[in-house]
Scaffold this motif. Sequence first.
Motif, PDB file in Angstrom:
ATOM      1  N   ASN A   9     -15.175  52.145 -32.641  1.00 25.16           N
ATOM      2  CA  ASN A   9     -15.600  52.664 -31.344  1.00 25.16           C
ATOM      3  C   ASN A   9     -15.411  51.628 -30.263  1.00 25.16           C
ATOM      4  N   ARG A  10     -14.985  52.091 -29.074  1.00 19.65           N
ATOM      5  CA  ARG A  10     -14.964  51.245 -27.886  1.00 19.65           C
ATOM      6  C   ARG A  10     -15.350  52.138 -26.721  1.00 19.65           C
ATOM      7  N   GLY A  11     -16.144  51.618 -25.809  1.00 16.92           N
ATOM      8  CA  GLY A  11     -16.476  52.378 -24.622  1.00 16.92           C
ATOM      9  C   GLY A  11     -17.666  53.303 -24.763  1.00 16.92           C
ATOM     10  N   GLY A  12     -18.454  53.185 -25.824  1.00 13.84           N
ATOM     11  CA  GLY A  12     -19.682  53.946 -25.952  1.00 13.84           C
ATOM     12  C   GLY A  12     -19.505  55.457 -26.016  1.00 13.84           C
ATOM     13  N   PRO A  13     -18.673  55.991 -26.955  1.00 14.79           N
ATOM     14  CA  PRO A  13     -18.530  57.433 -27.059  1.00 14.79           C
ATOM     15  C   PRO A  13     -19.853  58.117 -27.340  1.00 14.79           C
ATOM     16  N   THR A  14     -19.967  59.363 -26.886  1.00 17.07           N
ATOM     17  CA  THR A  14     -21.162  60.164 -27.114  1.00 17.07           C
ATOM     18  C   THR A  14     -20.810  61.295 -28.065  1.00 17.07           C
ATOM     19  N   ALA A  15     -21.764  62.202 -28.283  1.00 23.14           N
ATOM     20  CA  ALA A  15     -21.505  63.343 -29.165  1.00 23.14           C
ATOM     21  C   ALA A  15     -20.376  64.194 -28.586  1.00 23.14           C
ATOM     22  N   PRO A  16     -19.403  64.597 -29.403  1.00 23.54           N
ATOM     23  CA  PRO A  16     -18.285  65.394 -28.887  1.00 23.54           C
ATOM     24  C   PRO A  16     -18.754  66.725 -28.303  1.00 23.54           C
ATOM     25  N   ARG A  17     -18.037  67.193 -27.292  1.00 23.10           N
ATOM     26  CA  ARG A  17     -18.243  68.530 -26.741  1.00 23.10           C
ATOM     27  C   ARG A  17     -16.874  69.141 -26.465  1.00 23.10           C
ATOM     28  N   ALA A  18     -16.861  70.435 -26.204  1.00 21.03           N
ATOM     29  CA  ALA A  18     -15.608  71.116 -25.907  1.00 21.03           C
ATOM     30  C   ALA A  18     -15.001  70.590 -24.610  1.00 21.03           C
ATOM     31  N   LEU A  19     -13.690  70.554 -24.546  1.00 19.76           N
ATOM     32  CA  LEU A  19     -12.999  70.128 -23.338  1.00 19.76           C
ATOM     33  C   LEU A  19     -13.080  71.201 -22.261  1.00 19.76           C
ATOM     34  N   THR A  20     -13.218  70.768 -21.008  1.00 19.69           N
ATOM     35  CA  THR A  20     -13.084  71.697 -19.890  1.00 19.69           C
ATOM     36  C   THR A  20     -11.599  72.019 -19.698  1.00 19.69           C
ATOM     37  N   SER A  21     -11.297  73.011 -18.883  1.00 18.17           N
ATOM     38  CA  SER A  21      -9.894  73.367 -18.662  1.00 18.17           C
ATOM     39  C   SER A  21      -9.131  72.204 -18.027  1.00 18.17           C
ATOM     40  N   ASP A  22      -9.781  71.464 -17.123  1.00 19.55           N
ATOM     41  CA  ASP A  22      -9.139  70.308 -16.503  1.00 19.55           C
ATOM     42  C   ASP A  22      -8.850  69.233 -17.536  1.00 19.55           C
ATOM     43  N   GLU A  23      -9.800  68.965 -18.436  1.00 23.29           N
ATOM     44  CA  GLU A  23      -9.605  67.945 -19.467  1.00 23.29           C
ATOM     45  C   GLU A  23      -8.493  68.343 -20.433  1.00 23.29           C
ATOM     46  N   VAL A  24      -8.443  69.614 -20.791  1.00 22.46           N
ATOM     47  CA  VAL A  24      -7.372  70.098 -21.666  1.00 22.46           C
ATOM     48  C   VAL A  24      -6.015  69.855 -21.022  1.00 22.46           C
ATOM     49  N   ASN A  25      -5.912  70.186 -19.735  1.00 26.07           N
ATOM     50  CA  ASN A  25      -4.635  70.018 -19.044  1.00 26.07           C
ATOM     51  C   ASN A  25      -4.229  68.547 -18.965  1.00 26.07           C
ATOM     52  N   ARG A  26      -5.208  67.656 -18.733  1.00 22.67           N
ATOM     53  CA  ARG A  26      -4.882  66.230 -18.662  1.00 22.67           C
ATOM     54  C   ARG A  26      -4.440  65.685 -20.020  1.00 22.67           C
ATOM     55  N   LEU A  27      -5.104  66.117 -21.083  1.00 26.94           N
ATOM     56  CA  LEU A  27      -4.706  65.698 -22.421  1.00 26.94           C
ATOM     57  C   LEU A  27      -3.309  66.222 -22.758  1.00 26.94           C
ATOM     58  N   ALA A  28      -3.017  67.437 -22.314  1.00 28.38           N
ATOM     59  CA  ALA A  28      -1.724  68.051 -22.614  1.00 28.38           C
ATOM     60  C   ALA A  28      -0.562  67.319 -21.941  1.00 28.38           C
ATOM     61  N   ILE A  29      -0.811  66.709 -20.782  1.00 30.91           N
ATOM     62  CA  ILE A  29       0.297  66.084 -20.051  1.00 30.91           C
ATOM     63  C   ILE A  29       0.365  64.575 -20.207  1.00 30.91           C
ATOM     64  N   THR A  30      -0.596  63.959 -20.883  1.00 29.10           N
ATOM     65  CA  THR A  30      -0.684  62.495 -20.858  1.00 29.10           C
ATOM     66  C   THR A  30       0.549  61.821 -21.468  1.00 29.10           C
ATOM     67  N   ARG A  31       1.067  62.350 -22.588  1.00 33.71           N
ATOM     68  CA  ARG A  31       2.276  61.756 -23.176  1.00 33.71           C
ATOM     69  C   ARG A  31       3.504  62.076 -22.329  1.00 33.71           C
ATOM     70  N   PHE A  32       3.533  63.261 -21.726  1.00 35.22           N
ATOM     71  CA  PHE A  32       4.647  63.630 -20.861  1.00 35.22           C
ATOM     72  C   PHE A  32       4.717  62.728 -19.628  1.00 35.22           C
ATOM     73  N   LEU A  33       3.563  62.326 -19.098  1.00 35.50           N
ATOM     74  CA  LEU A  33       3.559  61.429 -17.937  1.00 35.50           C
ATOM     75  C   LEU A  33       4.170  60.075 -18.286  1.00 35.50           C
ATOM     76  N   ASN A  34       3.957  59.601 -19.517  1.00 32.70           N
ATOM     77  CA  ASN A  34       4.615  58.356 -19.939  1.00 32.70           C
ATOM     78  C   ASN A  34       6.131  58.520 -19.918  1.00 32.70           C
ATOM     79  N   TYR A  35       6.602  59.646 -20.422  1.00 32.73           N
ATOM     80  CA  TYR A  35       8.044  59.920 -20.415  1.00 32.73           C
ATOM     81  C   TYR A  35       8.560  60.061 -18.994  1.00 32.73           C
ATOM     82  N   GLN A  36       7.809  60.770 -18.175  1.00 33.12           N
ATOM     83  CA  GLN A  36       8.226  61.009 -16.796  1.00 33.12           C
ATOM     84  C   GLN A  36       8.313  59.694 -16.015  1.00 33.12           C
ATOM     85  N   ALA A  37       7.435  58.744 -16.325  1.00 28.19           N
ATOM     86  CA  ALA A  37       7.455  57.442 -15.659  1.00 28.19           C
ATOM     87  C   ALA A  37       8.651  56.597 -16.083  1.00 28.19           C
TER      88      ALA A  37
END
Length: 226
Positions: A9-37
């Motif tokens: 663990n790093r950064g003090g994670p808490t109990a998991p919860r479902a992702l919001t729609s915004d969080e889902v979208n950010r997770l979906a594009i994070t690897r693509f942004l590396n490629y795009q850069a």
Amino acid sequence: MTAFVLLGNRGGPTAPRALTSDEVNRLAITRFLNYQAGGRAVTITVPNATGGLVITGSIDYRTHTGYGVVHGTGRDTSSDGLIQWTATTVLVHPMTDPPAAAPASPPASGWYSRQLRTSGMSLDSSLSIALRLGSDRPDNAALLPQNGAAWVGRDKVHGHQTDIMNGPDADTKASTSGTVRYWIGSDGTMYRVQVSVASESQPVVFDFDTRTYVPVQPVPGITPAP
């Protein structure tokens, strides 16, 4: 989506919860942004029983090539030197006193080539994972929550406020399985990734955005297999 098992663990994670729609979208594009850069500067911390390795360098996500300098910690200095790698090939340039950063233009001689090992070696597993943190297309946002993605906390990484998210569960070919943990900014930028490799009990950590990206130049006279 490429995924890896989480340990530690790093950064003090808490109990998991479902992702919001915004969080889902950010997770979906994070690897693509590396490629795009085009590429990202990265520091890879690889643990092992004798101390560990720190790789400081850059990854070109268009050509899937990494390049940097390796420093051993503790008693592990046998791998010190320069390194360049693809998904199949590792080029090493041993040095007894490596610089803090790899030279922008790799040396013309002194390189040794070997195949990248797909299992049993924490360094090679880490190199393989690093290349797959970029993708030429976004991940399928609709499938992420179904496959185990979750929000687990917030943390500040290198001055950036991030959300900590677990990726989906899946088996991979890099001696890893299970869940990857991402530290992602408000625009989807990846700032840290923490995973485990099957050969080590401690996690490998990939830190991004600590330095300016330096484009990866090929080793003179050698073209590694992609």
